[in-house]
Design an enzyme around this catalytic site. Structure first.
Site, short mmCIF file in Angstrom:
data_model
loop_
_atom_site.label_atom_id
_atom_site.label_comp_id
_atom_site.label_asym_id
_atom_site.label_seq_id
_atom_site.Cartn_x
_atom_site.Cartn_y
_atom_site.Cartn_z
N GLY A 14 0.79 -1.23 0.00
CA GLY A 14 0.00 0.00 0.00
C GLY A 14 0.82 1.28 0.00
O GLY A 14 0.28 2.37 0.14
N ARG A 72 3.92 -15.14 -4.64
CA ARG A 72 4.32 -15.71 -3.35
C ARG A 72 3.07 -16.13 -2.59
O ARG A 72 1.96 -15.89 -3.01
CB ARG A 72 5.07 -14.65 -2.54
CG ARG A 72 4.24 -13.38 -2.40
CD ARG A 72 4.78 -12.40 -1.41
NE ARG A 72 4.09 -11.13 -1.50
CZ ARG A 72 2.95 -10.83 -0.91
NH1 ARG A 72 2.32 -11.74 -0.18
NH2 ARG A 72 2.39 -9.65 -1.05
N VAL A 76 -0.71 -13.43 2.98
CA VAL A 76 -1.17 -13.44 4.37
C VAL A 76 -2.55 -14.09 4.47
O VAL A 76 -2.84 -14.85 5.39
CB VAL A 76 -1.21 -11.99 4.92
CG1 VAL A 76 -1.89 -11.94 6.28
CG2 VAL A 76 0.20 -11.42 5.01
N ARG A 128 -7.42 -9.78 10.54
CA ARG A 128 -6.00 -9.54 10.82
C ARG A 128 -5.90 -8.80 12.13
O ARG A 128 -6.43 -7.69 12.27
CB ARG A 128 -5.37 -8.69 9.73
CG ARG A 128 -5.27 -9.38 8.39
CD ARG A 128 -4.29 -8.63 7.53
NE ARG A 128 -4.36 -9.08 6.16
CZ ARG A 128 -3.43 -8.85 5.25
NH1 ARG A 128 -2.37 -8.13 5.57
NH2 ARG A 128 -3.56 -9.30 4.02
P1 ADP Z 1 0.11 -2.80 -3.23
O1 ADP Z 1 0.99 -3.67 -4.08
O2 ADP Z 1 0.86 -1.71 -2.56
O3 ADP Z 1 -0.76 -3.59 -2.31
P2 ADP Z 1 -2.07 -2.55 -5.17
O4 ADP Z 1 -1.87 -2.12 -6.56
O5 ADP Z 1 -2.32 -4.00 -4.91
O6 ADP Z 1 -0.85 -2.03 -4.26
O7 ADP Z 1 -3.29 -1.72 -4.55
C1 ADP Z 1 -3.60 -1.80 -3.18
C2 ADP Z 1 -4.99 -1.23 -2.96
O8 ADP Z 1 -5.04 0.15 -3.35
C3 ADP Z 1 -6.09 -1.89 -3.76
O9 ADP Z 1 -6.56 -3.08 -3.15
C4 ADP Z 1 -7.15 -0.80 -3.78
O10 ADP Z 1 -7.83 -0.74 -2.57
C5 ADP Z 1 -6.32 0.44 -3.91
N1 ADP Z 1 -6.16 0.79 -5.34
C6 ADP Z 1 -5.17 0.39 -6.17
N2 ADP Z 1 -5.37 0.86 -7.41
C7 ADP Z 1 -6.52 1.58 -7.37
C8 ADP Z 1 -7.26 2.35 -8.34
N3 ADP Z 1 -6.85 2.47 -9.61
N4 ADP Z 1 -8.41 2.96 -7.93
C9 ADP Z 1 -8.84 2.86 -6.64
N5 ADP Z 1 -8.18 2.17 -5.69
C10 ADP Z 1 -7.04 1.55 -6.05
#
Ligand code: ADP
Length: 448
Positions: free
Chosen positions: A165, A291, A294, A337
């Site tokens: 995040g 991988r 969690v 969690r």
């Molecule tokens: P990380 O690898 O840091 O976990 P992610 O790309 O998986 O990042 O995104 C984490 C979270 O951020 C997503 O589950 C969602 O809640 C939010 N998010 C990511 N991209 C978008 C987007 N384009 N619009 C709205 N929320 C987003």
């Protein structure tokens, strides 16, 4: 099968991997920092090696120390767990070069999917829809402005090497895009050593839907259904459930097929997760995690399949122990969690556990390395326990969640248990009526 595996991790996930090894007759080697000398993962392992002082960069990220520990103890394979070195392609290469087996995918797959820009490009090449945005990394703020006008606001600036995040900034309009671009770039450089960022349309009410896949690289590919991980704070998951209350059977079939088709096309081997945002009936790929995750236990609860056992099997060159037709999904599962942090202000709360009493009973699983007298160190991730519930239906699972949360005693530190209790009583949660932005609003509303 391996006779001895080194687990290059700590906490509940090290214990989780140890348990799978034990049930397969495999001996385990724990590694630990000086802060973790009394940790549960060290106590349960057959052997343990101290690999450095408390900071993770000197211990759990210390590649030479980990490889030396494997050599000294005669381990044949290394399981990286989650976080730490689990998505480090260089580590995977070094493990192999030193004659050990890396329990995970090939370093090429880690590299391809670890960079979110190349991962999105690969998904598009496979015909999988992605969130509208820049085609690749964006060079500077001027280019970002130009591209953003075409994509439409609000815009999310994301780190190509991001995770957990971090490295994400929202720009509501053109006036603040430059600022968001600079902040995301700086955070990406500091956190991931890779300043590259890209742009995505910031979706207003998406759900986070992900698909767990397992593949043996010999033609065997299965999925363990989807997980709904929309309940997040600061883009970090707090509660996950399967199946998603938002999907119908046709949508479930469609998203799991996207994931298994892509897994097969990649020639992937190991456990992996395809993450999508789902809005207005459409799925958009955002990233793949190469991988263990969690939240894998909820998929285990509804499928009866031990994900770590399959990881060990395919790393040892064996085929998956099942085909898709063998997998029968039953009931509903939820994971809470439990972090060592205050449930109102989310401040970290390390310290000594003065009383510990874990819940039990039908359909209750606790993955935790806590025990009475244990001192939660301040140096690592705040996740200290996962409470996993299984029920024949979602309602029953939520009632079980309430009951188990009531029973769970972790005294001496603050935890997120009270937040989960508030959630379990919340009509929107009970109705399954939430998106990825919902929890932040809920927290603000209940604790303004
Ligand atoms: P990380 O690898 O840091 O976990 P992610 O790309 O998986 O990042 O995104 C984490 C979270 O951020 C997503 O589950 C969602 O809640 C939010 N998010 C990511 N991209 C978008 C987007 N384009 N619009 C709205 N929320 C987003």
């Amino acid at each position: 099968m391996f006779e001895k595996v080194l687990i290059a991790n700590r906490g509940e996930i090290a214990l989780r991997i140890h348990r799978a090894c034990r049930e397969m007759g495999i001996r385990t080697v724990a590694v630990h920092s000086t802060a973790d000398a009394n940790a549960m993962h060290v106590r349960l392992a057959d052997e343990s090696v101290c690999i450095g002082p408390p900071p993770a960069r000197d211990s759990y990220l210390n590649i030479p120390a980990i490889l030396s520990a494997a050599a000294i103890t005669g381990a044949e394979a290394i399981h990286p767990g989650v976080g730490f070195l689990s998505e480090n392609a260089r580590f995977a290469d070094m493990v192999t070069e030193h004659g050990f087996v890396f329990i995970g995918p090939t370093s090429d797959h880690i590299r391809l999917m670890g960079d979110k820009v190349t991962a999105k490009q690969t998904a598009r090449d496979f015909g999988i829809p992605t969130v509208p945005g820049s085609d690749g990394a964006v060079a500077d703020a001027d280019e970002a402005q130009r591209l953003a006008d075409g994509i439409g606001y609000p815009i999310l600036v994301k780190a190509a090497g991001g995770g957990g995040g971090r490295g994400m900034r929202v720009a509501e309009n053109a006036a603040v895009l430059g600022e968001a671009f600079a902040a995301a770039t700086a955070e990406a450089r500091a956190a991931f050593g890779n300043p590259q960022v890209y742009l995505e349309r910031y979706l207003g009410k998406p759900r986070h839907i992900e698909v767990q896949v397992l593949a043996d690289g010999q033609g065997g590919v299965v999925h363990l259904g989807e997980r709904d991980c929309s309940l997040q704070r600061k883009h970090q998951k707090l509660l996950e459930e399967t199946p998603s209350p938002a999907l119908n059977q046709a949508e479930r079939h469609a998203v799991t097929k996207l994931a298994t088709d892509a897994t097969a096309k990649l020639g992937y081997r190991g456990a992996g997760t395809f993450e999508f945002l789902y809005q207005d009936g459409a799925f958009f790929f955002i990233e793949m995690n190469t991988r263990l995750q969690v939240e894998h236990p909820i998929s285990e609860m509804v499928s009866g399949i031990d994900v770590v056992r399959e990881q060990l099997r395919v790393a040892a060159g064996l085929p998956l122990s099942m085909t898709q037709a063998d997998i029968k999904f039953t009931g509903h599962a939820i994971e809470c969690r439990i972090n060592a942090e205050n449930s109102v202000n989310f401040r970290p709360s390390p310290g000594t556990i003065t009383t510990y009493l874990a819940p039990g009973g039908l359909g209750v699983r606790v993955d935790s390395a806590l025990y009475e007298g244990y001192v939660v160190p301040p140096h690592y991730d705040s996740l200290v326990a996962k409470l996993i519930l299984h029920g024949t239906a979602r309602n029953e699972c939520i009632m079980r969640m309430r009951r188990a949360l009531e029973e769970y005693v972790i005294a001496g530190i603050d935890t997120t248990i009270p937040l989960h209790q508030r959630l379990a009583a919340e009509p929107d949660f009970i109705d399954g009526n939430y998106d990825v932005h919902w929890l932040e609003r809920f927290v603000a509303r209940t604790h303004p």
